[in-house]
Write a protein that holds these residues in place. Sequence first.
Motif, PDB file in Angstrom:
ATOM      1  N   LYS A 131     -14.576 -21.131 -14.487  1.00 24.80           N
ATOM      2  CA  LYS A 131     -14.519 -19.806 -15.105  1.00 24.80           C
ATOM      3  C   LYS A 131     -15.717 -18.932 -14.740  1.00 24.80           C
ATOM      4  O   LYS A 131     -15.763 -17.760 -15.110  1.00 24.80           O
ATOM      5  CB  LYS A 131     -14.441 -19.945 -16.632  1.00 24.80           C
ATOM      6  CG  LYS A 131     -13.185 -20.654 -17.130  1.00 24.80           C
ATOM      7  CD  LYS A 131     -11.931 -19.852 -16.796  1.00 24.80           C
ATOM      8  CE  LYS A 131     -10.692 -20.503 -17.395  1.00 24.80           C
ATOM      9  NZ  LYS A 131      -9.464 -19.719 -17.113  1.00 24.80           N
ATOM     10  N   ALA A 132     -16.681 -19.495 -14.021  1.00 23.55           N
ATOM     11  CA  ALA A 132     -17.875 -18.728 -13.620  1.00 23.55           C
ATOM     12  C   ALA A 132     -17.526 -17.900 -12.388  1.00 23.55           C
ATOM     13  O   ALA A 132     -17.514 -18.406 -11.271  1.00 23.55           O
ATOM     14  CB  ALA A 132     -19.031 -19.673 -13.336  1.00 23.55           C
ATOM     15  N   ILE A 133     -17.255 -16.609 -12.581  1.00 27.68           N
ATOM     16  CA  ILE A 133     -16.726 -15.788 -11.486  1.00 27.68           C
ATOM     17  C   ILE A 133     -17.724 -14.798 -10.909  1.00 27.68           C
ATOM     18  O   ILE A 133     -17.479 -14.215  -9.854  1.00 27.68           O
ATOM     19  CB  ILE A 133     -15.472 -15.022 -11.943  1.00 27.68           C
ATOM     20  CG1 ILE A 133     -15.825 -14.081 -13.107  1.00 27.68           C
ATOM     21  CG2 ILE A 133     -14.364 -15.978 -12.312  1.00 27.68           C
ATOM     22  CD1 ILE A 133     -14.706 -13.116 -13.448  1.00 27.68           C
ATOM     23  N   MET A 134     -18.856 -14.595 -11.573  1.00 26.43           N
ATOM     24  CA  MET A 134     -19.807 -13.592 -11.067  1.00 26.43           C
ATOM     25  C   MET A 134     -21.225 -13.952 -11.464  1.00 26.43           C
ATOM     26  O   MET A 134     -21.467 -14.470 -12.556  1.00 26.43           O
ATOM     27  CB  MET A 134     -19.470 -12.188 -11.599  1.00 26.43           C
ATOM     28  CG  MET A 134     -20.456 -11.099 -11.163  1.00 26.43           C
ATOM     29  SD  MET A 134     -20.160  -9.485 -11.927  1.00 26.43           S
ATOM     30  CE  MET A 134     -18.792  -8.903 -10.950  1.00 26.43           C
ATOM     31  N   THR A 135     -22.164 -13.665 -10.552  1.00 27.50           N
ATOM     32  CA  THR A 135     -23.596 -13.774 -10.849  1.00 27.50           C
ATOM     33  C   THR A 135     -24.237 -12.431 -10.568  1.00 27.50           C
ATOM     34  O   THR A 135     -24.177 -11.921  -9.443  1.00 27.50           O
ATOM     35  CB  THR A 135     -24.269 -14.863 -10.006  1.00 27.50           C
ATOM     36  OG1 THR A 135     -23.612 -16.121 -10.232  1.00 27.50           O
ATOM     37  CG2 THR A 135     -25.739 -14.990 -10.358  1.00 27.50           C
ATOM     38  N   LEU A 190     -16.602  -9.734 -20.887  1.00 31.57           N
ATOM     39  CA  LEU A 190     -17.390 -10.310 -21.974  1.00 31.57           C
ATOM     40  C   LEU A 190     -16.609 -10.396 -23.283  1.00 31.57           C
ATOM     41  O   LEU A 190     -16.856 -11.291 -24.102  1.00 31.57           O
ATOM     42  CB  LEU A 190     -18.672  -9.494 -22.188  1.00 31.57           C
ATOM     43  CG  LEU A 190     -19.698  -9.521 -21.048  1.00 31.57           C
ATOM     44  CD1 LEU A 190     -20.919  -8.684 -21.407  1.00 31.57           C
ATOM     45  CD2 LEU A 190     -20.121 -10.946 -20.720  1.00 31.57           C
ATOM     46  N   VAL A 191     -15.696  -9.465 -23.505  1.00 32.08           N
ATOM     47  CA  VAL A 191     -14.966  -9.464 -24.780  1.00 32.08           C
ATOM     48  C   VAL A 191     -13.592 -10.122 -24.664  1.00 32.08           C
ATOM     49  O   VAL A 191     -12.879 -10.247 -25.667  1.00 32.08           O
ATOM     50  CB  VAL A 191     -14.789  -8.019 -25.310  1.00 32.08           C
ATOM     51  CG1 VAL A 191     -16.138  -7.375 -25.542  1.00 32.08           C
ATOM     52  CG2 VAL A 191     -13.951  -7.169 -24.353  1.00 32.08           C
ATOM     53  N   ASP A 192     -13.226 -10.568 -23.460  1.00 32.67           N
ATOM     54  CA  ASP A 192     -11.907 -11.185 -23.259  1.00 32.67           C
ATOM     55  C   ASP A 192     -11.985 -12.676 -23.591  1.00 32.67           C
ATOM     56  O   ASP A 192     -12.535 -13.476 -22.833  1.00 32.67           O
ATOM     57  CB  ASP A 192     -11.458 -10.983 -21.814  1.00 32.67           C
ATOM     58  CG  ASP A 192     -10.036 -11.484 -21.570  1.00 32.67           C
ATOM     59  OD1 ASP A 192      -9.442 -12.026 -22.519  1.00 32.67           O
ATOM     60  OD2 ASP A 192      -9.541 -11.333 -20.446  1.00 32.67           O
ATOM     61  N   ASP A 193     -11.417 -13.043 -24.732  1.00 28.48           N
ATOM     62  CA  ASP A 193     -11.431 -14.447 -25.159  1.00 28.48           C
ATOM     63  C   ASP A 193     -10.240 -15.234 -24.622  1.00 28.48           C
ATOM     64  O   ASP A 193     -10.190 -16.463 -24.757  1.00 28.48           O
ATOM     65  CB  ASP A 193     -11.434 -14.532 -26.691  1.00 28.48           C
ATOM     66  CG  ASP A 193     -12.710 -13.977 -27.293  1.00 28.48           C
ATOM     67  OD1 ASP A 193     -13.761 -14.086 -26.628  1.00 28.48           O
ATOM     68  OD2 ASP A 193     -12.650 -13.425 -28.407  1.00 28.48           O
ATOM     69  N   ILE A 194      -9.268 -14.552 -24.033  1.00 28.90           N
ATOM     70  CA  ILE A 194      -8.057 -15.226 -23.579  1.00 28.90           C
ATOM     71  C   ILE A 194      -8.275 -15.924 -22.241  1.00 28.90           C
ATOM     72  O   ILE A 194      -8.037 -17.126 -22.091  1.00 28.90           O
ATOM     73  CB  ILE A 194      -6.892 -14.217 -23.486  1.00 28.90           C
ATOM     74  CG1 ILE A 194      -6.615 -13.614 -24.862  1.00 28.90           C
ATOM     75  CG2 ILE A 194      -5.646 -14.884 -22.910  1.00 28.90           C
ATOM     76  CD1 ILE A 194      -5.548 -12.542 -24.852  1.00 28.90           C
ATOM     77  N   MET A 195      -8.752 -15.164 -21.248  1.00 33.24           N
ATOM     78  CA  MET A 195      -8.957 -15.738 -19.920  1.00 33.24           C
ATOM     79  C   MET A 195     -10.195 -16.638 -19.870  1.00 33.24           C
ATOM     80  O   MET A 195     -10.231 -17.615 -19.143  1.00 33.24           O
ATOM     81  CB  MET A 195      -9.078 -14.623 -18.882  1.00 33.24           C
ATOM     82  CG  MET A 195      -7.850 -13.717 -18.782  1.00 33.24           C
ATOM     83  SD  MET A 195      -6.383 -14.634 -18.292  1.00 33.24           S
ATOM     84  CE  MET A 195      -6.808 -15.086 -16.615  1.00 33.24           C
ATOM     85  N   GLY A 196     -11.227 -16.261 -20.639  1.00 36.79           N
ATOM     86  CA  GLY A 196     -12.417 -17.105 -20.720  1.00 36.79           C
ATOM     87  C   GLY A 196     -13.328 -17.059 -19.509  1.00 36.79           C
ATOM     88  O   GLY A 196     -14.150 -17.963 -19.309  1.00 36.79           O
ATOM     89  N   TYR A 197     -13.212 -16.015 -18.680  1.00 37.60           N
ATOM     90  CA  TYR A 197     -14.088 -15.915 -17.514  1.00 37.60           C
ATOM     91  C   TYR A 197     -15.526 -15.615 -17.947  1.00 37.60           C
ATOM     92  O   TYR A 197     -15.763 -15.001 -18.985  1.00 37.60           O
ATOM     93  CB  TYR A 197     -13.588 -14.831 -16.558  1.00 37.60           C
ATOM     94  CG  TYR A 197     -12.345 -15.228 -15.796  1.00 37.60           C
ATOM     95  CD1 TYR A 197     -12.351 -16.346 -14.969  1.00 37.60           C
ATOM     96  CD2 TYR A 197     -11.167 -14.495 -15.893  1.00 37.60           C
ATOM     97  CE1 TYR A 197     -11.224 -16.724 -14.267  1.00 37.60           C
ATOM     98  CE2 TYR A 197     -10.028 -14.859 -15.189  1.00 37.60           C
ATOM     99  CZ  TYR A 197     -10.066 -15.979 -14.382  1.00 37.60           C
ATOM    100  OH  TYR A 197      -8.947 -16.356 -13.684  1.00 37.60           O
ATOM    101  N   LYS A 198     -16.480 -16.042 -17.106  1.00 36.73           N
ATOM    102  CA  LYS A 198     -17.892 -15.929 -17.460  1.00 36.73           C
ATOM    103  C   LYS A 198     -18.686 -15.236 -16.357  1.00 36.73           C
ATOM    104  O   LYS A 198     -18.387 -15.394 -15.169  1.00 36.73           O
ATOM    105  CB  LYS A 198     -18.490 -17.321 -17.713  1.00 36.73           C
ATOM    106  CG  LYS A 198     -17.798 -18.107 -18.814  1.00 36.73           C
ATOM    107  CD  LYS A 198     -18.352 -19.521 -18.900  1.00 36.73           C
ATOM    108  CE  LYS A 198     -17.609 -20.347 -19.944  1.00 36.73           C
ATOM    109  NZ  LYS A 198     -18.111 -21.750 -19.983  1.00 36.73           N
ATOM    110  N   ILE A 199     -19.690 -14.495 -16.778  1.00 36.89           N
ATOM    111  CA  ILE A 199     -20.624 -13.839 -15.867  1.00 36.89           C
ATOM    112  C   ILE A 199     -22.015 -14.389 -16.154  1.00 36.89           C
ATOM    113  O   ILE A 199     -22.410 -14.535 -17.313  1.00 36.89           O
ATOM    114  CB  ILE A 199     -20.606 -12.311 -16.054  1.00 36.89           C
ATOM    115  CG1 ILE A 199     -19.207 -11.751 -15.739  1.00 36.89           C
ATOM    116  CG2 ILE A 199     -21.645 -11.637 -15.172  1.00 36.89           C
ATOM    117  CD1 ILE A 199     -19.060 -10.274 -16.046  1.00 36.89           C
ATOM    118  N   PHE A 200     -22.771 -14.682 -15.112  1.00 36.16           N
ATOM    119  CA  PHE A 200     -24.119 -15.227 -15.260  1.00 36.16           C
ATOM    120  C   PHE A 200     -25.138 -14.274 -14.637  1.00 36.16           C
ATOM    121  O   PHE A 200     -24.778 -13.375 -13.854  1.00 36.16           O
ATOM    122  CB  PHE A 200     -24.201 -16.616 -14.621  1.00 36.16           C
ATOM    123  CG  PHE A 200     -23.407 -17.658 -15.354  1.00 36.16           C
ATOM    124  CD1 PHE A 200     -24.015 -18.491 -16.278  1.00 36.16           C
ATOM    125  CD2 PHE A 200     -22.039 -17.794 -15.140  1.00 36.16           C
ATOM    126  CE1 PHE A 200     -23.274 -19.446 -16.969  1.00 36.16           C
ATOM    127  CE2 PHE A 200     -21.296 -18.743 -15.821  1.00 36.16           C
ATOM    128  CZ  PHE A 200     -21.915 -19.574 -16.741  1.00 36.16           C
TER     129      PHE A 200
END
Length: 658
Positions: free
Chosen positions: A160-164, A265-275
């Motif tokens: 789910k970590a899609i962006m840094t 950040l507010v999407d709890d459905i897909m669960g993607y993450k930004i670091f």
Amino acid sequence: MGAQKKGGARVSDDSEEQSRQRLQAILLADSFTTKFRPVTLERPKVLLPLANVPMIDYTLAWLESAGIEEVFVFCCAHSTQVIDYLETSEWHTHPNLAVRTIESHKSISAGDALRYIYEQQTETSQIQGDFVLVSGDTVSNMPLADLIREHRERKKRDEKAIMTMVIKKSKPSLITHQSRLGTDQLFIAVDPLTKQLLHYEEDKIDHARGSVCLDKSLMERNPSVLLYNDMQDCNIDICSPEVLSLFEDNFDYQHLRRHFVKGVLVDDIMGYKIFTHEIGSGYAARVDNFRSYDTVSKDIIQRWTYPYVPDINFGGNRPLKLGRQGIYRACDAVLSRSADVGASTVVGYGTKIGNGDRILNSVIGSGCSIGSNVVIEGSYIWNNVTVEDGCVIRNAIVCDGVRIRAGAALEPGVVLSFKVVVGRGFVVPAYSKVSLLPQPMKEDSDEELEYAESGSGTADRYIWEVCEGAHDEEWKHSVAPIPEDKLAEITQAMDDDDMEDESVVPTSGELKSDADSINTDVNDPGDDYGYFEKEVEGTFLRAVEEGIKVELGVLEINSLRLSYNMESADCAGAIFYSMMKLAVDTPHSSASELYKTASSIIAKWKGLLGFYVKQTDEQIEVIMKFEEMCQETAKELGPLFARFCMFCMIRMWCKKMR
């Protein structure tokens, strides 16, 4: 994910699959904003010169040196100009970097651009894996190999970590609540252990109350949160292919930060993450407005962006010769013997500078003709500009082909667009924008295209009006220094007794959820003073090397004081420390010689130190700072403590008290 092809030898990884991924980047050659109007009505921002080199060349040169092998340049407004430039530049046949263009005339935002690229991707599979996403107005020298490796390894552990995102520490100004680049103050929250981005907000701090508002769920979901309002978003992202598909699935995503990042950040459905990835020593900045244009230009001239500096060949530019006091000069530039070309100045090829001219802290382009007795300070004169005798230009931008008649004056903040003619003796008011193109009647959003209207170039000139309610904002985004009245206003506010510490939002701190009330564990304020002291030392050394006047030194240190929220006593201590350190670092064979050197430095720069040593508190701070230095270097400075205290009291403080 797209098909993976062999390549990427510059980023080694234990995984054979990742090592085959070709290192790619998407470069957006359109800012989708109107901040550089009226200039960008006629030329795309990525082709505007920074120290006489088009912005896009800095971005491409950095990407190439960082190991990127293929760049897709997305062109929209003025796409023909961008494509023609790239096809006639060395990038067209560069052996290490393949530059390919993607053209679209229907995209009105960064979101539209990425959606268009995704549509092309389904047909061509151009993007083969993770990619770097930047704008063509980015200047950087930071390495990318470790950052890309970090992103890939994290993605292996968490799909789910899609962006840094790349961030860098940058103190916001207390006057403008903006960074030194003129961008809005940024407030972010990250996980202190994983560096996952949890909250992203621009200029949402209640400065009057000294507070910020956070959703309770932020603390409920995370046992510990690290808060920052002293970070700069470098607008450099390492993205996984899922980023493109998310734009395709969400047509509401227009702006990369306001819409996409906050949406993830507010999407709890897909669960993607930004670091986040914080850089320390490397340089990274985006030219977002005229203020950042001035800041980045100065950083280039002062060599913070090395090796992308005027005396080194990159992107096919013609390097200049670097002389004393940071003066860059083309080999065929003609300077009159009586001309005074001062520190931090660039003079381009084929330019002629006349008798009695005074040019300081400015960039002069190629093919310019500067008459006699002209004053140019803190300004940017582009190519083929004619300035006749007796003109005065301060803190202005003058575009290609402009002609300024004899005796005319440009007040701070003026922008003259292409081929404008200023009449004899005419004074262009401060912050004016003058163009041959009429000001668009429609009030555009900052995502709209910047097309020039066909057939609109006339012999008339138009002084653009400032939008209603925006007069007080003009100085925030200008190349002109912060006005003295604004400096005085904030300085007075800082000295007021009613300005308590609790009214200021801490620059950073950690929130923990295991307490009834949320407490902020702010970083040691001593760390801030350490950074401030280093900045003051750097400013003082530049003043010594470049012969900068005391008044300008005071102005620079005042800016640092405001940025770091320091008092006059802090400034006095830091300046005295810088003076004594310079004396100690100067070769000497005895204590007497060291005393003589230090006394000479203090005497020469007493105006700078004296500006901040006006009260007893400041005098005590200087003595305490000297005592601290004596303890650190007891052998050299210890025996001189009493003599220096007496020297300061007699030579400076007693005279000031009289």
